[in-house]
Design an enzyme around this catalytic site. Structure first.
Site, PDB file in Angstrom:
ATOM      1  N   HIS A  81       0.818  -1.211   0.000  1.00 22.80           N
ATOM      2  CA  HIS A  81       0.000   0.000   0.000  1.00 22.80           C
ATOM      3  C   HIS A  81       0.853   1.262   0.000  1.00 22.80           C
ATOM      4  O   HIS A  81       0.362   2.335  -0.364  1.00 22.80           O
ATOM      5  CB  HIS A  81      -1.013  -0.019   1.148  1.00 22.80           C
ATOM      6  CG  HIS A  81      -0.477   0.275   2.504  1.00 22.80           C
ATOM      7  ND1 HIS A  81      -0.178  -0.712   3.421  1.00 22.80           N
ATOM      8  CD2 HIS A  81      -0.216   1.442   3.142  1.00 22.80           C
ATOM      9  CE1 HIS A  81       0.238  -0.166   4.553  1.00 22.80           C
ATOM     10  NE2 HIS A  81       0.226   1.142   4.401  1.00 22.80           N
ATOM     11  N   ASP A 218       1.160  -7.708   2.207  1.00 18.55           N
ATOM     12  CA  ASP A 218       1.356  -6.270   2.019  1.00 18.55           C
ATOM     13  C   ASP A 218       2.835  -5.915   1.874  1.00 18.55           C
ATOM     14  O   ASP A 218       3.453  -5.367   2.788  1.00 18.55           O
ATOM     15  CB  ASP A 218       0.743  -5.518   3.209  1.00 18.55           C
ATOM     16  CG  ASP A 218       0.424  -4.069   2.877  1.00 18.55           C
ATOM     17  OD1 ASP A 218       0.930  -3.575   1.854  1.00 18.55           O
ATOM     18  OD2 ASP A 218      -0.318  -3.431   3.636  1.00 18.55           O
ATOM     19  N   SER A 655       3.947   2.351   8.380  1.00 18.79           N
ATOM     20  CA  SER A 655       3.699   1.374   7.327  1.00 18.79           C
ATOM     21  C   SER A 655       4.989   1.112   6.560  1.00 18.79           C
ATOM     22  O   SER A 655       5.660   2.033   6.114  1.00 18.79           O
ATOM     23  CB  SER A 655       2.631   1.884   6.368  1.00 18.79           C
ATOM     24  OG  SER A 655       1.370   1.917   6.993  1.00 18.79           O
TER      25      SER A 655
END
Length: 723
Positions: A81, A218, A655
């Site tokens: 992402h 991810d 992230s």
């Protein structure tokens, strides 16, 4: 004997709640060495405070996400992402890398990342508090305070950036109580190397976002490139891979329940020390209001792109962000109610007031600063509706672009050092790239539909919440209907040239007079709104100067109390390099509901429906059905671990942070938190706060057996537990 109020304060302290709480600056880690060693850190804590040595100099920022070098040739791994914008930018109906994934067969096949993509390697951090605050006092005029701080920060940054290829920043800590210069190498040629298809990288989609159990792959890979001389350079075919001073080894041995883990990254923002009035404003108004707006925004884009795949691809990155934020706000609201956030914050403030009262006259400065800060928060709330709606009804891409270009023309009339941040020469590469990025992130029909949606809600606001300058510029009065505005927008989009790239680039060199004489409708609108925006900016700067005087005093009270209890104090997150540590650990967030610490390949097959977001590549499903695990199975879970939970303290910006074991080896990537953890931005609760990671064993299994990314596996230094 301590008072009962002080005892309560100890229990409610923002860092005393859990030994594993905290987003620590690297220089603070030696203070925590005993605790880190007891949990399982096998390298010296002092080594983590040295940004020029392994493993910290392998941790990099993407300017909103984190990544890490995993090879001597500048290969960097981050979340899918985090690379999503670059995957989207390079995608088209013919080459839909979002749906199909992307794997460069050779280095020559690696694609330029989205315009503006950067890799930042932090090389040094220096305390510059004295330089920034010299001569300033509580009596300094607020507007002058703001300007002096900004001017000094710009001067320090300019001095730092005399080094070729460096991008520096001055970051404030503890509410502008302390300032540090962050010296970063700026790598401008970033290329997309590998990203699995969405059916792996976004498996579970928005349904599983913030949820557990999770089975999301991810991850994605970038590569950093530099000029042939080894210095940062713009994209060019002759550029060569960057050679980092160190990189992380990737573990195929993985982790078990209770094992030590840590993550280094760039968390964006937290509000652990916010006042009760700020908490109430967020949870009683801002979060529910913005959540409703985002849901309407999502519906509008979905409707406008339903029959237009190219437009859907252009808005895929924005949609991912809106869906994530909307679910986040919902979780924040629910979580605050469950943990009694407002009550707990009120109790903390009452105890703090009692502690200050015990100080007598020595606490006078704290009482005055807290009163001033609370008054400022209340003052800002008086214009919150206007501020929000003005930002929404001026966000149409051609309008916001015209406004930025006109502002640039005004700023270019000043000496570079006097220009506003964002409009200096150091910012022009980013500015140009943002003009270019609009090519793959704008569709006039979608943009108009969203703008009209905002305008429909705006027209329903009471007159005192509307903005007179905006109404005048747009020709809005009491008789204006939505149909009138729809027709006006049709004219604006039909007659503008701002949507043409060459026009935008040419306007970067235009003078204010060129804009003021323009007949382009969006330029005319930008010029008409300029004076209002400048007046608002002046008011905001004065307000900020007042807060810069009050909040540091409040933080001094917090720090004095914490130190009195023998506790170190970590600053709220501010996008600077931090380290968080803890263990792999399950959680039981509700009565009768417990989360195991690992998910497995079999969970993917169990959720598979054949439709987005629970689709999966046929090859992957076949291997799962066969029980083929290769070298990546965990005896403890009886399969290949996919995702795992930890007690790490994290937030947005973390992230892509490398999750490391006690030896500093990469065992996963931090990518999310559980739904019950969303409130951790405000309050860390070690009983329910859990961070979600993708396991390195799943990453390697997919690369090895599903996507045939052998070239990248061979490039990385993959080590087993025995090594």
């Amino acid at each position: 004997m301590r008072s009962s109020a002080l005892a309560l304060l100890i229990a409610l302290g923002p860092t005393a709640a859990s030994a594993e709480e905290g987003m620590w600056r690297p220089d603070q880690l030696p203070e925590l060495s005993d605790e880190l060693e007891a949990l399982g850190l096998d390298i010296p804590a002092s080594q983590l405070s040295d940004l020029t040595e392994w493993p910290m100099n392998a941790v990099i920022s993407l300017g909103g996400c984190t990544a890490s070098f995993v090879s001597p040739q500048g290969l960097a791994v981050t979340n899918h992402h985090c690379a999503y914008g670059s995957i989207q930018f390079n995608s088209s109906e013919e080459n839909n890398y979002l749906a199909d994934g992307f794997l460069a067969e050779t280095m020559g096949d690696e694609l330029p990342a989205a315009p503006g993509s950067r890799i930042y390697v932090t090389t040094a951090i220096e305390d510059v508090t004295d330089r920034v605050l010299e001569g300033l006092s509580p009596e300094t005029d607020p507007r002058d305070r703001y300007q002096q701080i900004e001017d000094r920060e710009k001067a320090i940054v300019a001095e730092c950036e005399e080094q070729e290829g460096h991008r520096c920043q001055v970051a404030g800590f503890h509410g502008a109580k302390e300032f540090r210069l962050i010296d970063r190498l700026e790598i401008r040629d970033v290329r997309l190397v590998y990203a699995p298809p969405e059916s792996i990288g976004k498996f579970g989609g928005d349904i599983d976002n913030w949820m557990w159990p999770r089975q999301t792959g991810d991850w994605g890979f970038y590569r950093a490139y530099v000029g042939p001389d080894g210095q940062p350079a713009d994209y060019a075919e002759e550029n060569v891979p960057f050679e980092p001073d160190s990189y992380l080894k990737v573990s195929s041995g993985g982790l078990g329940d209770g094992d030590f883990v840590m993550a280094a990254g760039y968390p964006g923002s937290t509000s652990r020390y916010a006042r009760l009035s700020e908490v109430e404003s967020a949870f009683d108004w801002r979060y529910p209001t913005v959540k409703t707006i985002y849901e309407e925004w999502i519906d509008t884009i979905e409707a406008a792109t339903a029959d237009n795949e190219d437009a859907a691809i252009k808005y895929a990155s924005l949609m991912a962000g809106l869906n994530n934020a909307s679910k986040n706000y919902g979780g924040q609201i629910e979580g605050a109610a469950k943990v009694g956030l407002k009550d707990r914050r009120a109790e903390r403030e009452a105890a703090l007031n009692a502690w200050i009262a015990e100080m007598g006259e020595d606490g006078a400065q704290y009482r005055e600063a807290i009163d001033a800060m609370d008054a400022l928060v209340e003052e800002k709330q008086a214009t919150r509706e206007q501020d929000l709606w003005y930002s929404l009804v001026t966000r149409a891409a051609p309008l916001s672009t015209a406004q930025r270009l006109y502002r640039l023309s005004v700023e270019r009339q000043k000496p570079d050092a006097e220009r506003e941040p964002g409009y200096q020469e150091r910012d022009m590469a980013f500015f140009k790239q943002s003009m270019e990025a609009m090519e793959r992130r704008f569709d006039p029909a979608v943009d108009k539909a969203v703008w009209l949606m905002f305008l429909e809600d705006y027209l329903e606001l009471p007159a005192d919440q509307q903005i007179e300058a905006y109404n005048t510029a747009m020709g809005i009065d009491e008789s204006t209907t939505l149909e009138d505005l729809s027709a006006k927008l049709d004219t604006l989009y039909a007659e503008t040239d701002i949507t043409d790239l060459e026009t935008r680039l040419a306007l970067m060199e235009a003078d204010p007079a060129d804009f003021e004489a323009s007949e382009d409708p969006f330029v005319e609108l930008a010029v008409a709104l300029h004076d209002y925006e400048m007046a608002q900016e002046e008011a905001d700067k004065t307000y900020a100067g007042r807060m810069q005087a009050a909040r540091p005093q409040y933080m001094e009270a917090i720090i004095a109390w914490q130190n009195d209890q023998g506790d170190a104090v970590y600053p709220d997150a501010n996008s600077t390099l931090r380290v968080t540590y803890g263990t792999v650990k399950p959680a039981c967030p509700e009565d009768g509901l417990c989360y195991t610490p690992f998910t497995t390949l079999e969970g993917i097959a169990a959720k598979y429906t054949g439709e987005d977001p629970f689709d999966s590549p046929a090859r992957q499903l076949q291997l799962i059905e066969e029980g083929f695990y290769g070298d990546y199975a965990s005896d403890a879970v009886g399969s290949v671990p996919v995702n795992f939970l930890s007690t790490l303290d994290s937030t947005g910006g973390n992230s892509g942070s490398p999750t490391m074991n006690g030896n500093g080896e990469l065992v996963g990537l931090l990518f999310d938190g559980t739904y019950e953890s969303i409130n951790a931005d405000w309050l860390f609760d070690d009983t329910i706060t859990r961070t979600i990671h993708v396991d390195s064993r799943y990453m390697l299994w997919v690369m090895d057996h599903v996507d045939n990314a052998d070239r990248l596996i061979e490039e990385m230094d993959v080590v087993s537990a025995e090594e």
